[in-house]
Design a protein around this motif. Sequence first.
Motif, short mmCIF file in Angstrom:
data_model
loop_
_atom_site.label_atom_id
_atom_site.label_comp_id
_atom_site.label_asym_id
_atom_site.label_seq_id
_atom_site.Cartn_x
_atom_site.Cartn_y
_atom_site.Cartn_z
N SER A 106 46.62 20.11 37.73
CA SER A 106 46.75 18.75 38.25
C SER A 106 45.77 18.53 39.37
O SER A 106 45.41 19.46 40.09
CB SER A 106 48.18 18.54 38.77
N ASP A 331 52.21 19.75 51.71
CA ASP A 331 53.09 20.88 51.53
C ASP A 331 52.69 21.67 50.29
O ASP A 331 52.91 22.87 50.19
CB ASP A 331 54.52 20.34 51.41
N ASN A 332 52.07 21.00 49.32
CA ASN A 332 51.55 21.64 48.11
C ASN A 332 52.61 22.38 47.31
O ASN A 332 52.35 23.44 46.74
CB ASN A 332 50.40 22.60 48.46
N ASP A 333 53.81 21.84 47.25
CA ASP A 333 54.83 22.41 46.38
C ASP A 333 54.49 22.06 44.94
O ASP A 333 54.24 20.90 44.62
CB ASP A 333 56.21 21.84 46.76
N LEU A 334 54.47 23.07 44.08
CA LEU A 334 54.03 22.84 42.70
C LEU A 334 54.86 21.77 42.00
O LEU A 334 54.36 21.02 41.18
CB LEU A 334 54.12 24.15 41.90
N ARG A 335 56.15 21.71 42.35
CA ARG A 335 57.00 20.71 41.70
C ARG A 335 56.53 19.31 42.06
O ARG A 335 56.55 18.39 41.24
CB ARG A 335 58.46 20.91 42.11
N LEU A 337 53.30 18.62 43.13
CA LEU A 337 51.94 18.45 42.58
C LEU A 337 52.00 18.08 41.10
O LEU A 337 51.20 17.29 40.62
CB LEU A 337 51.13 19.72 42.77
N HIS A 338 52.98 18.66 40.39
CA HIS A 338 53.07 18.41 38.95
C HIS A 338 53.69 17.07 38.61
O HIS A 338 53.65 16.65 37.46
CB HIS A 338 53.91 19.52 38.28
#
Lengths: 340, 817
Positions: A106, A331-335, A337-338
């Motif tokens: 992403s 924060d760049n939490d994958l949840r 970002l996705h």
Amino acid sequence: MLEQIKQIESEALAAIAAAADKESLTGVKIAYLGKKGGLTALSRRMGQVDAAERPAVGTAVNAAKVALEQAINQRMAAFHAAETEAALASETIDISLPGRPWPAGSRHILTQVLEQIEDVFIGMGYTVEEGPQVEYDYYNFEALNLPADHPARDMQDSFYFSDKMLLRTHTSPVQVRTMERMAGRLPVKIIAPGVVYRRDDDATHSPMFHQVEGLVIDKNVTFADLSGTLLAFARRMFGEERQIRLRPSYFPFTEPSAEVDISCFACGGRGCRLCKGSGWIEILGSGQVHPRVLQLSGYDPEQCSGFAFGMGVERIAMLKYGINDMRLLFDNDLRFLHSF
Amino acid sequence: MRVSYNWLQKYVDLKIPAEELARRLTLAGLEYDEIIPVGGDFSGVVVAQVLAAEKVAKSDHLSLCRVDAGAVEPLDIICGAPNVRPGLLVACAKVGARLPGGLEISARKTFGVVSQGMLCSQQELGISDDHSGIWELNDLLPAGTQLGQDVADALQLRDEVIVVELTPNRGDCLGMINLAREAAVATGGSICYPNLAYEENGGQAADLISIEVTDAKLCPRYAARLVKDIKIGPSPLWMQKHLLAAGMRPINNVVDISNYVMLEMNQPLHTFDYAKLRGQKIIVRPAEPGEMMTTLDGKARKFLGGEILICDGEGPVCVGGVMGGMESEVTEATTEVLIEAAAFDPVSIRRTARRLGIPSEASLRFEKGVDISNCDTACRRAVQLLVKYCGVTACVGAVDVYSEPPVPVKVNLRYERVNQILGSNFEPLEIKEVISRLGFGQETIAPGVLQVSIPSYRRDITLEVDLIEEVARIKGFERIPKTMPLNATVGGRSPQQQLLRRFKMLAADCGLNEAVNYSFIHPREADLLRLEAGHPWRHYLAISNPLSEDQSAMRQSLLPGLLHTAARNLARRNLDLRFFETGMVFLPAADYAAQVQPQEILTAAFLLAGRPEESWHGQAGEYDYFSLKGIVERLAASIGAGRLNFQACRAEYLHPGRSAAILLDSLPLGVIGELHPQVAENYQLDGRVIVAELALEPLFLAALGRGNQDHDLPRYPASTRDIAVIGSDAVAECHIEAAIRKAGGAILRSVRLFDLYDQPPIPAGQRSLAYALEFREDSRTLTDQEVDEAFAAIVRVLADKYQYQLRQTGCCEHPAE
Ligand SMILES: [Zn+2]
């Protein structure tokens, strides 16, 4: 003779129809059309036929042959089709199982929103300019009509390296550098996207954030042109039914200065929680370039004029995508970002 | 700025409700934040009269009162206040009343009597902190008040506060009168100024005090007036209500009047106890370095030198514009007061207030700049209020040191220019009308040119364009059309910007997620990365006023940010970590003294860690060096930068046997490798973590420099050969491949490693490499002999240079053609 032919043909057709599989059909074929087959034997006895009848008999034999071959071929094709069908049926899969995972990446939502903003202005003929993030006080403040000890410097509390160098508090220094480089040539029509820094950290402020600023200088560029440009932007970004409202405000580098609101896209202007009941949402600051700023960068305010505007990319992203906490953006939490 | 609607009403007949006023002010550039109802936050409290009060026998302080609250029958109420007495008009909370804070009054039985309510103190009604007794209303109620009337209504306690966010240029609107001018323009009303007339019976002020200003730049005006026969006491209720609405606590009549005038006229005042001023003189001068004084908060202050000090005959008594001194403070015992109204240098005030850490309503106003021509007017207003509400005796005249009254500002306004800047079609008459509504003087000095006299309170207007803004905002921005600039230009991104955009899209297509981290990091990151003492990254650009230490060093690498990102995700059970980030890293200038801009290098970083999600198709392998190398190679190729080279290298933070320098031709771009396990542990990451970091600009330049290539399909067929060779595994594969390419010559068009084998029967320490080779010539078909010769040359070179031997046919799993 003719009758015999007819009889053999009908026998053969019955046998073809009765054949249960490819093998028995091949047997039928040999029995009637093979070297020793019924029809072949019949044609061998042609010599015994009257010369006058011979052409008619020959024709009948050939016709029977053709008819039988055709019937056999058709029957054979049907057997083939059934066989293929059966083979494919044995390969049946559960098509409802999930597909083989292909890793999904992403681009950050800020990258995407920045690009959307850039694209709107590129469509209106703007070029994209960039500049350093660690700036001299001159470019960040002085050249923008903010001399030392100007009270408005408080509006933008800065991170300093020395009394002369700091982290830029807006991308306006890029405007100044562009004007210097253009050295009085017209028109100037740029946007300056980039990272900026202010000494602020809470739920609605981040010490680092992104801005897009725009600058247009030419002969006879008016405040009306600024309004029209921003209306076009607001509609492209937030929907064609948006209205904008300009309110008088103050920035040291523009005069007149305006804060720009768009009609609330959540309630259409009737008033709701997002717009705090007012029907309007503030999205950017703007104004006519202050004559002193033009002069400082080598443009004669009597000969040309211009407008400038600046917006926070985080704010636009949060509004457009319903993000309630600015900290999520860094924060760049994958949840997270996705989810875009 | 908290604007009381009731207070504003004193100067302008508003005619519209607070909400509409707030909206109009906003559209005139005075943006409002919220409207807060204040005062009278209670219900069921009525005006009542105490008919009788008798001591309760068994109590030492309670009285049983008969109270007429307007009903047919009087109420019995127990009251503990010392001042309760017959005849007193009071605020009576009846049974069922609700007080501020939510307290509900119920009938209570005390000492055998049912108390049918409560008589309230000021504190109980949220008026002030006074809880010494019940609130006495006899002198406060307007004529015609009925018993039983709601107290909040009778005393007009309820008000609305419009909170206005002032822009820095409109410091003048920190004064209610100036704000009322805007309200008058916005509502079409006219403004009514307070009457400043009073009698002066106290002797000549100039005989009682002398004033000297040593530096007119620091203090361009110092006006003072004297009053006598003061009795310190509470200020009138209306004033207390206004002060409370404005956010200031009432204290006593002198302090309240001084604050009231500051809020009304935007001119801070200071009051001195005249009797305590030694030598009957005031000297305004810059502080000497090291000079000391105790301010009225009890703190000893030491000066750097240059701060504005107000001194009496013997020493400093006040930090000018910032805070008064302990010694000259007005107290209960004060009977004579000197009132100061001055103008101070805004920059000096700003620095002093900052340094001493005592910003105040007064210093804020001095920083914005007060109206110098208004100083003595404000002083007179204070005296007038003291005379009217405290019965003081005013001394005659003022002592006013006013060296250089400013020249009135005149600005020329061209009608044509207004429309030229705004894109509007305003007629000259409309423009003139705006100027007169603002109350500015005007005179036509040439055809189409108006000379406008700017009043001294509008210090923000100095240029023609400032007046153009006034025209625009008073006419209303909505009256200006919306057009588009007529200049046609070609817009777009630069080639490098396009490449960066493409790079990010490709990285996302490779399954990577883009992270955005702060550009500043903790200086300790260098330790976490195990960098040696002299490592260049330890020499960083430091922010001198960071918000915290972990945001104090400008990053020289994107890796710390990505490593923290990975650790944070891991801690939240996000286990499949694939990240990239692009951004600037900051390399300080060589002889860095925070005076020269650093180099800002556009950089990309990558991280793979954790494990791909399991699926029913079977488990994918853990990420390794080659997963990331493949992505980096593909990115470089896809943007058209060509082939990258990789050379074994050492970096403190990487696995010594699994790290490589990334090169473009011979130019180092960055590194790739497995994170050193110790570093992984430092960042609380477990398992293998693969990272890479490289500079993007050389990559982009290479892509842009490659120019057009031939895109025709090959016209003559290629010959393919496979070659399998065996030799020492100490030789890096890239050398073997390079040797093949070189020996194969121009006709060798492609070399692809398709097999690597190092298990038995291959002897230990050796490995077998198998390549697919493709030979082709653009202009003709190659002969077998040519291809054989090239093949033989390759075999020879590999044997000679690297002792790699051709493997026997048959022992290769992929038989050669
Ligand atoms: Zn809304």
